[in-house]
Design a protein around this motif. Structure first.
Motif, short mmCIF file in Angstrom:
data_model
loop_
_atom_site.label_atom_id
_atom_site.label_comp_id
_atom_site.label_asym_id
_atom_site.label_seq_id
_atom_site.Cartn_x
_atom_site.Cartn_y
_atom_site.Cartn_z
N SER A 79 52.04 14.49 16.57
CA SER A 79 53.28 14.23 15.85
C SER A 79 53.44 12.77 15.43
O SER A 79 54.40 12.44 14.73
CB SER A 79 54.48 14.66 16.68
OG SER A 79 54.49 13.99 17.93
N THR A 80 52.51 11.90 15.82
CA THR A 80 52.49 10.52 15.30
C THR A 80 51.62 10.41 14.06
O THR A 80 51.52 9.34 13.47
CB THR A 80 51.98 9.54 16.36
OG1 THR A 80 50.56 9.74 16.57
CG2 THR A 80 52.71 9.71 17.68
N GLY A 81 50.97 11.51 13.68
CA GLY A 81 50.10 11.50 12.51
C GLY A 81 48.64 11.28 12.84
O GLY A 81 47.79 11.28 11.95
N LYS A 202 50.77 19.11 16.34
CA LYS A 202 51.07 19.45 17.72
C LYS A 202 52.03 18.41 18.27
O LYS A 202 51.66 17.27 18.55
CB LYS A 202 49.77 19.53 18.52
CG LYS A 202 48.73 20.44 17.83
CD LYS A 202 47.52 20.71 18.68
CE LYS A 202 47.79 21.75 19.73
NZ LYS A 202 48.22 23.07 19.19
N GLY A 203 53.29 18.83 18.40
CA GLY A 203 54.33 17.93 18.85
C GLY A 203 54.55 18.00 20.35
O GLY A 203 53.93 18.80 21.06
N PRO A 204 55.45 17.17 20.87
CA PRO A 204 55.76 17.20 22.31
C PRO A 204 56.47 18.50 22.68
O PRO A 204 57.07 19.18 21.84
CB PRO A 204 56.67 15.99 22.49
CG PRO A 204 57.24 15.72 21.14
CD PRO A 204 56.20 16.14 20.14
N GLY A 205 56.39 18.84 23.97
CA GLY A 205 57.05 20.04 24.45
C GLY A 205 56.44 21.32 23.94
O GLY A 205 57.10 22.36 23.89
N GLU A 206 55.15 21.26 23.55
CA GLU A 206 54.42 22.43 23.05
C GLU A 206 55.06 23.03 21.79
O GLU A 206 54.97 24.22 21.53
CB GLU A 206 54.28 23.50 24.14
CG GLU A 206 53.47 23.02 25.33
CD GLU A 206 53.15 24.13 26.32
OE1 GLU A 206 53.40 25.31 26.00
OE2 GLU A 206 52.66 23.80 27.42
N ASP A 208 54.76 23.31 17.90
CA ASP A 208 53.70 23.18 16.91
C ASP A 208 54.22 23.53 15.52
O ASP A 208 55.04 24.45 15.37
CB ASP A 208 52.53 24.14 17.21
CG ASP A 208 51.71 23.71 18.41
OD1 ASP A 208 51.98 22.63 18.96
OD2 ASP A 208 50.80 24.46 18.80
N LEU A 209 53.73 22.81 14.52
CA LEU A 209 54.02 23.12 13.13
C LEU A 209 52.72 23.53 12.45
O LEU A 209 51.72 22.83 12.52
CB LEU A 209 54.59 21.90 12.40
CG LEU A 209 54.78 22.06 10.88
CD1 LEU A 209 55.95 22.99 10.58
CD2 LEU A 209 54.98 20.70 10.22
N VAL A 210 52.75 24.70 11.78
CA VAL A 210 51.64 25.15 10.95
C VAL A 210 52.13 25.14 9.51
O VAL A 210 53.17 25.73 9.21
CB VAL A 210 51.19 26.57 11.33
CG1 VAL A 210 49.99 27.00 10.49
CG2 VAL A 210 50.87 26.66 12.82
N THR A 211 51.42 24.46 8.61
CA THR A 211 51.89 24.36 7.24
C THR A 211 50.72 24.32 6.26
O THR A 211 49.66 23.77 6.58
CB THR A 211 52.82 23.13 7.05
OG1 THR A 211 53.34 23.12 5.73
CG2 THR A 211 52.09 21.82 7.35
N ARG A 256 56.61 11.40 13.19
CA ARG A 256 56.31 10.37 12.21
C ARG A 256 54.94 10.63 11.60
O ARG A 256 53.90 10.25 12.16
CB ARG A 256 56.35 8.98 12.85
CG ARG A 256 57.72 8.57 13.38
CD ARG A 256 58.72 8.36 12.24
NE ARG A 256 60.04 8.00 12.75
CZ ARG A 256 61.02 8.87 12.98
NH1 ARG A 256 60.81 10.16 12.74
NH2 ARG A 256 62.18 8.45 13.44
N LEU A 257 54.93 11.31 10.46
CA LEU A 257 53.69 11.59 9.74
C LEU A 257 53.74 10.85 8.41
O LEU A 257 54.70 11.00 7.65
CB LEU A 257 53.55 13.10 9.47
CG LEU A 257 53.67 14.04 10.68
CD1 LEU A 257 53.69 15.48 10.22
CD2 LEU A 257 52.53 13.80 11.65
#
Length: 379
Positions: A79-81, A202-206, A208-211, A256-257
């Motif tokens: 999630s930081t890019g 893959k962000g914190p706390g499991e 996830d974003l798929v795009t 932050r991407l």
């Protein structure tokens, strides 16, 4: 000897593809559908190369490609890019056909248009939802909202809430929830990165974003959020219900991407929906000598492998192969497909559990293992 008359219950992707494939082999086919109108609903779907090969056999691959995007890779980020891992896809991955990412409703419209062209405008009977069936020595009588229909073979392609499956397997068990809530939408945004990349963040706390882009100036996205303990689907889990956009945004507000504004992606989405991530335990058999299942009615699976729609399309071709080969076709179809699709259900569960890792070497290992475990299901 005349070819069997086939009735398909369900005008989704699997049912329409089955109708087209069976018609191509010379079968008399009709489709019944509970909806009174086929609208271009839903969000994105991925067709893996083996499914695109089947569409090519039907003469539809170019038509679908014209309204789709063809991803060349799937890339993982945190999630930081920070980039974690990249896997080539489609032609860039060495396959003989591309992978196609497309709006589910647009794909359904292409298939429905082809059915109308080739089978005739009355081939799909809308508002004729299946309510039951009676097997007889000389065929099957399908009971529908529009009246009874006779056929030699009935194919239940009527989705996760299949009437056909419930009659054949009343004790087959509930939908099984992974514990994940999925917020889904399609935003009118310019494609990100090179325009041909699927991304998993893959962000914190499991979370996830798929795009990925899906053609038509649309970007599909799915935010997966832990929501409870895995197990039988709770009665209040909800299905395809409108989601609170502010709740969705709070899960990504600290991301932050530099290549994607995730909050803007959510804000530029007309409708955001929530679904539980579910599958079912595989069945040891699907049907009888005259009745069978196909697609989600037979083998609902987690979407983590981007394989559900593709497996339904393969089902359709194998069904046509075995019915063409003569008596006992449904038994041979199930022999070929039951074990292979059960392997995909298991592989998707494994990939879902293992995919929580952020380590690049783990992601590479998991994706390679998935290709190995599902390879037989593509033929």
């Amino acid at each position: 000897m005349n070819s069997p008359r086939v009735l398909v219950a369900g005008a989704g992707i699997g049912g329409l593809t089955a109708a087209l494939t069976l018609h191509q082999r010379g079968f008399a086919v009709a489709v019944v559908e509970r909806a009174r109108e086929l609208k271009p609903l839903g969000v994105g779907i991925n067709l893996l190369p083996h499914a695109v090969a089947e569409l090519e056999r039907l003469g539809l691959a170019d038509r679908v490609a014209s309204v789709a995007s063809a991803p060349s890779a799937i890339s993982f980020f945190d999630s930081t890019g920070r980039h974690l891992f990249r896997e080539p896809r489609g032609l860039d991955g060495g396959y003989g056909h591309p992978q196609l990412s497309v709006h589910r409703g647009v794909l359904q419209s292409v298939l429905a248009g082809a059915v109308a062209e080739r089978l005739g405008p009355g081939a799909v009977r809308l508002g004729w939802g299946l309510t039951g069936f009676t097997e007889r020595a000389d065929g099957v009588v399908a009971h529908t909202a529009g009246g009874d229909l006779r056929a030699d073979v009935l194919v239940g392609a009527d989705g996760v809430d299949s009437v056909v499956r419930e009659i054949l397997h009343p004790q087959s068990g509930p939908l099984m929830w992974s514990g994940i809530r999925m917020f889904r939408g399609a935003a009118r945004r310019a494609p990100f990165l090179d325009g041909r990349t699927m991304a998993i963040v893959k962000g914190p706390g499991e979370v996830d974003l798929v795009t990925y882009p899906i053609g038509g100036a649309l970007v599909n996205w799915v935010l997966q959020v832990p929501g409870g303990r895995p197990g039988p689907l709770p009665g209040d889990a909800g299905w395809n219900r409108p989601a609170d956009r502010s709740e969705v945004r709070r899960h990504v507000r600290d991301w932050r991407l530099d290549w994607l504004d995730v909050e803007a992606l959510i804000d530029h989405t007309d409708d955001v929906f929530e679904y539980p991530m579910v599958d079912r335990d595989p069945l040891p058999r699907w049907g009888t000598e005259r009745v069978t299942l196909l697609g989600d009615a037979a083998h609902p699976m987690y979407p983590v492998g981007a394989n559900g729609g593709s497996q339904a399309i393969v089902d359709a071709r194998v069904l046509a192969d075995e019915l063409t080969a003569g008596p006992g076709g449904l038994g041979r179809y199930e022999t070929r497909r039951c074990a292979d699709t059960a392997a995909v259900v298991a592989a998707n569960r494994t990939m879902h559990r293992a995919g929580a890792s952020r380590r690049p070497e783990d992601l590479e290992r998991v994706t390679a293992q998935y290709r190995h475990d599902t390879a037989r299901s593509y033929s």
